[in-house]
Design an enzyme around this catalytic site. Structure first.
Site, short mmCIF file in Angstrom:
data_model
loop_
_atom_site.label_atom_id
_atom_site.label_comp_id
_atom_site.label_asym_id
_atom_site.label_seq_id
_atom_site.Cartn_x
_atom_site.Cartn_y
_atom_site.Cartn_z
N ASN A 12 48.80 36.29 91.77
CA ASN A 12 47.66 35.46 91.35
C ASN A 12 47.41 35.71 89.87
O ASN A 12 46.89 36.75 89.49
CB ASN A 12 46.43 35.84 92.19
CG ASN A 12 45.20 35.06 91.77
OD1 ASN A 12 45.28 34.11 90.98
ND2 ASN A 12 44.04 35.45 92.30
N LYS A 14 45.37 34.15 88.00
CA LYS A 14 43.97 33.86 87.62
C LYS A 14 43.96 33.00 86.34
O LYS A 14 44.83 32.14 86.19
CB LYS A 14 43.19 35.17 87.49
CG LYS A 14 43.33 36.04 88.74
CD LYS A 14 42.43 37.24 88.79
CE LYS A 14 42.69 38.01 90.07
NZ LYS A 14 41.81 39.16 90.24
N HIS A 97 38.90 33.21 97.41
CA HIS A 97 39.00 34.42 96.58
C HIS A 97 37.60 34.88 96.21
O HIS A 97 36.72 34.05 95.94
CB HIS A 97 39.83 34.12 95.32
CG HIS A 97 40.22 35.37 94.60
ND1 HIS A 97 39.34 36.08 93.82
CD2 HIS A 97 41.39 36.06 94.59
CE1 HIS A 97 39.95 37.15 93.35
NE2 HIS A 97 41.20 37.17 93.80
N GLU A 99 36.40 36.01 93.58
CA GLU A 99 35.90 35.53 92.28
C GLU A 99 35.32 34.13 92.42
O GLU A 99 34.34 33.79 91.76
CB GLU A 99 37.04 35.59 91.24
CG GLU A 99 37.29 37.03 90.81
CD GLU A 99 38.71 37.34 90.37
OE1 GLU A 99 39.49 36.41 90.10
OE2 GLU A 99 39.05 38.54 90.30
N GLU A 165 41.28 41.57 100.48
CA GLU A 165 41.08 42.04 99.11
C GLU A 165 39.66 42.59 98.97
O GLU A 165 38.71 41.82 98.72
CB GLU A 165 41.24 40.88 98.11
CG GLU A 165 42.59 40.23 98.13
CD GLU A 165 42.89 39.52 96.80
OE1 GLU A 165 43.89 39.88 96.17
OE2 GLU A 165 42.12 38.64 96.39
N GLY A 171 40.85 44.71 90.29
CA GLY A 171 40.81 44.99 88.86
C GLY A 171 40.20 46.34 88.49
O GLY A 171 39.89 46.59 87.33
N SER A 207 44.19 45.92 92.98
CA SER A 207 44.78 47.01 92.19
C SER A 207 46.18 47.44 92.65
O SER A 207 46.54 48.62 92.51
CB SER A 207 43.84 48.22 92.14
OG SER A 207 42.66 47.87 91.44
#
Ligand code: 13P
Length: 252
Positions: A12, A14, A97, A99, A165, A171, A207
């Site tokens: 991904n 992003k 996701h 985000e 996730e 991250g 990560s």
């Protein structure tokens, strides 16, 4: 996923990588020897899907969209339809996701209708779920993920994979323990089997990097990985891919 293949490596990107860096990235892909035991997909920014697809159409790597709308067309300025993704050469779409959930307020009901539209457009869905650190610390992670899945899974779904996730892992360099990953993946599989009578693959994301990939792949019920930051460099992405090939060959 085909029976003879049981590992998925997804990237991904992003909102990263421009045309020049995508072109450089794909040069490395063309020098690499891919395995027919691995499914792989790159999710670039929407605007570069066509560009990436043209550069790698002859490689065994699929291209996917990072989201799609719940309508197949209409007055939705700035949105992308599942049908457009399919027509542009996408095989997969990422949905739910964290985000998107956090920054764009996408809720479970909306994600479910996006997934339904994607499936109707013959896209394969990677549905992302993940708990916050508070949920995890309060011992509510399993319960939280169960509700996300229950509320997001479309009726009579097919070609759907779940990516676990944990939000606190994305991250941050922090990953759950092997026990926590194994426990969650097995819970997800059992829960989906119970409510739909279907066996499902579960990817881990958060990560993942070239250093921890070997240990992550060893965890029971991990069917692959969804990689963010470490997928932005071709060298690292290919090292993760190679680790998956090696893992399959040593566990045969
Ligand atoms: P990182 O690998 O950068 O933690 O991102 C994970 C992710 O969000 C993939 O969808």
């Amino acid at each position: 996923m085909r029976n003879d293949i049981h590992m998925f490596v997804a990237a991904n990107w992003k909102m990263n990588l421009d045309k020049k860096s995508i072109s450089e990235f794909t040069k490395s892909l063309h020098k690499f020897k891919f395995s027919n035991q691995i499914n792989s997909c790159i999710f670039p920014p929407f605007i570069y899907i066509d560009y990436l697809h043209d550069l790698i159409y002859n490689l065994p790597i699929s291209v996917g969209g990072q989201n799609c709308h719940f309508k197949s067309s209409g007055a939705y300025t700035g949105e992308i339809s599942a049908y457009f993704l399919k027509e542009t050469g996408c095989e997969y779409v990422l949905l739910g996701h964290s985000e998107r959930r956090i920054l764009n307020n996408e809720n479970n009901a909306e994600i479910k209708s996006r997934a339904q539209t994607a499936i109707n457009s013959n896209l394969k869905v990677i549905l992302c779920v993940g708990e916050s650190l508070t949920n995890r610390e309060e011992g509510k992670a399993l319960e939280y993920i169960e509700k996300q899945i229950n509320d997001c899974l479309p009726n009579n779904f097919k070609n759907l994979i779940i990516a676990y996730e944990p939000i606190w892992s994305i991250g941050t360099g922090k990953i759950p323990s092997a026990f926590e990953i194994q426990e969650m993946h097995s819970h997800i599989k059992k829960f989906v089997l119970k409510i739909s009578n279907k066996n499902i693959d579960v990817l881990y994301g958060g990560s993942v990097n070239t250093k921890n990939i070997k240990e992550i792949l060893k965890i029971t019920n991990v069917d692959g990985v969804l990689v963010g930051g470490a997928s932005l460099k071709a060298k690292d992405f290919l090292a993760i891919y190679s680790a998956a090939v090696k893992h399959l060959n040593t566990s045969l």
